[in-house]
Enzyme design. Structure first.
Site, PDB file in Angstrom:
ATOM      1  CG  HIS A  73      51.287  32.765  33.108  1.00 37.03           C
ATOM      2  ND1 HIS A  73      50.818  31.487  32.914  1.00 37.03           N
ATOM      3  CD2 HIS A  73      51.572  32.843  34.437  1.00 37.03           C
ATOM      4  CE1 HIS A  73      50.803  30.829  34.051  1.00 37.03           C
ATOM      5  NE2 HIS A  73      51.273  31.628  35.004  1.00 37.03           N
ATOM      6  CG  HIS A  79      51.297  35.101  41.297  1.00 37.57           C
ATOM      7  ND1 HIS A  79      49.921  35.025  41.269  1.00 37.57           N
ATOM      8  CD2 HIS A  79      51.742  33.813  41.091  1.00 37.57           C
ATOM      9  CE1 HIS A  79      49.545  33.781  41.040  1.00 37.57           C
ATOM     10  NE2 HIS A  79      50.627  33.021  40.941  1.00 37.57           N
TER      11      HIS A  79
END
Length: 258
Positions: A73, A79
Site C-alpha cells: 500500500h 496519513h
C-alpha cells in the site's frame, strides 16, 4: 519511432520486462497491528454479491472491505500528523508515482540483524558507487524480508518488546526527507518504519519526516532481488480514494532484459 512507440515495442518483444512487486492481497495477508488501546485497521474481506446463482445468474462479483494500509500500500502525507495539511491519495500527481528506482541492498545485513537500520552513510556510499540520485526517484530498501511473507508470525517477528524488522534510522529518515530528488521510499516490511521505531525520537521517523516533506511510502514489496541497483523504472498505482490517507496499490518495475 516515437518514445512511446519504442516503449510499446520493447514491452511486446520482451526487451523490457514488467516485474510485479506486489504482495497478493487476501484475508491472510499480514497487516500492521498496534498495541492496545490503539485502534487497528482491517485486512481484506470479500463478501459475495452474486456467484452465477439466482442473485446474478450470469455474473459473479463481490463487495470488498479493506483497510487503506493493508498489504502492499501507499502512504500519503495526510496519513501522518506532520503531513496532515498535505496531499491525500487522490491529490498526488501521477508523475510522482512513476520514476527511477534506486535499490539499496542490505539483505545480507538484515539477515544477520533483524533490527538493522539504514544510515546516511549507506545512502552516500550508494551514490559513490552509482552516481547522484536521479530526479523523481524512489529509494527502494531491499532487505530480503519478503521471504518471510508466507508466514505472518515470521513476517511481523515480534516478541515482548514488539516487532523486530529492519528499517531506517532517524538520521537516514532526515536525509531522505531532505533530498529533493526523492519522491518516495519503498520497503519489503509491513510498514515504512523499523519494527522498533516506536522507541525512536521522534517515534516512527520515516513516517514523520517523509510524509511531512511531501514524499510517499510504499510497503510489502516483493521480488526486489530481480531489480538492478539503478536503471529500473517504478510504477506505483494506488486507488485515488478521495481524502484517503493511503491505498492498497499495485506496484510494477520496468526492467531492461539482460
Amino acid at each position: 519511432m516515437s518514445v512511446l512507440s519504442g516503449l510499446a515495442a520493447a514491452l511486446s518483444d520482451g526487451s523490457i520486462e514488467v516485474i510485479d512487486l506486489t504482495t497478493p492481497l487476501s484475508g491472510d495477508t499480514p497487516v500492521l497491528s498496534l498495541p492496545q488501546p490503539l485502534a487497528n485497521t482491517v485486512g481484506l474481506t470479500l463478501s459475495p454479491v452474486s456467484n452465477f446463482n439466482d442473485a446474478g445468474p450470469a455474473w459473479a462479483w463481490n463487495d470488498v472491505t479493506v483497510g487503506e494500509h493493508a498489504g502492499t500500500h501507499l502512504d500519503a502525507p495526510v496519513h501522518w500528523i506532520t503531513g496532515r495539511e498535505g496531499k491525500s491519495v487522490d491529490r498526488i500527481e501521477p508523475r510522482r508515482l512513476v520514476g527511477p528506482a534506486v535499490v539499496i541492498d542490505k539483505s545480507a545485513e538484515a539477515a544477520q540483524d533483524p533490527d538493522f537500520l539504514l544510515e546516511p552513510e549507506h545512502l552516500e556510499q550508494w551514490q559513490q558507487e552509482h552516481g547522484q540520485l536521479p530526479e523523481n526517484c524512489w529509494v527502494i530498501f531491499r532487505t530480503g524480508w519478503s521471504a518471510r511473507g508466507g508466514n505472518a508470525a515470521e513476517f511481523v517477528n515480534a516478541d515482548e518488546n514488539g516487532p523486530h524488522t529492519p528499517g531506517v534510522s532517524v538520521a537516514a529518515a532526515k536525509w531522505i526527507a531532505g533530498n529533493d530528488r526523492i519522491s518516495g521510499f519503498g520497503v519489503e516490511t509491513v510498514g515504512i518504519d523499523a519494527g522498533q521505531a516506536a522507541n525512536m525520537d521522534p517515534m516512527f521517523p520515516v513516517h514523520s519526516f517523509l510524509l511531512g516533506a511531501d514524499k510517499y511510502g510504499v510497503t510489502s514489496l516483493r521480488q526486489l532481488d530481480r531489480l538492478p541497483a539503478v536503471g529500473a523504472t517504478l510504477v506505483v498505482a494506488p486507488l485515488p480514494i478521495v481524502g484517503g490517507t493511503g491505498s492498497p496499490s499495485r506496484v510494477y518495475a520496468l526492467v531492461e532484459a539482460v
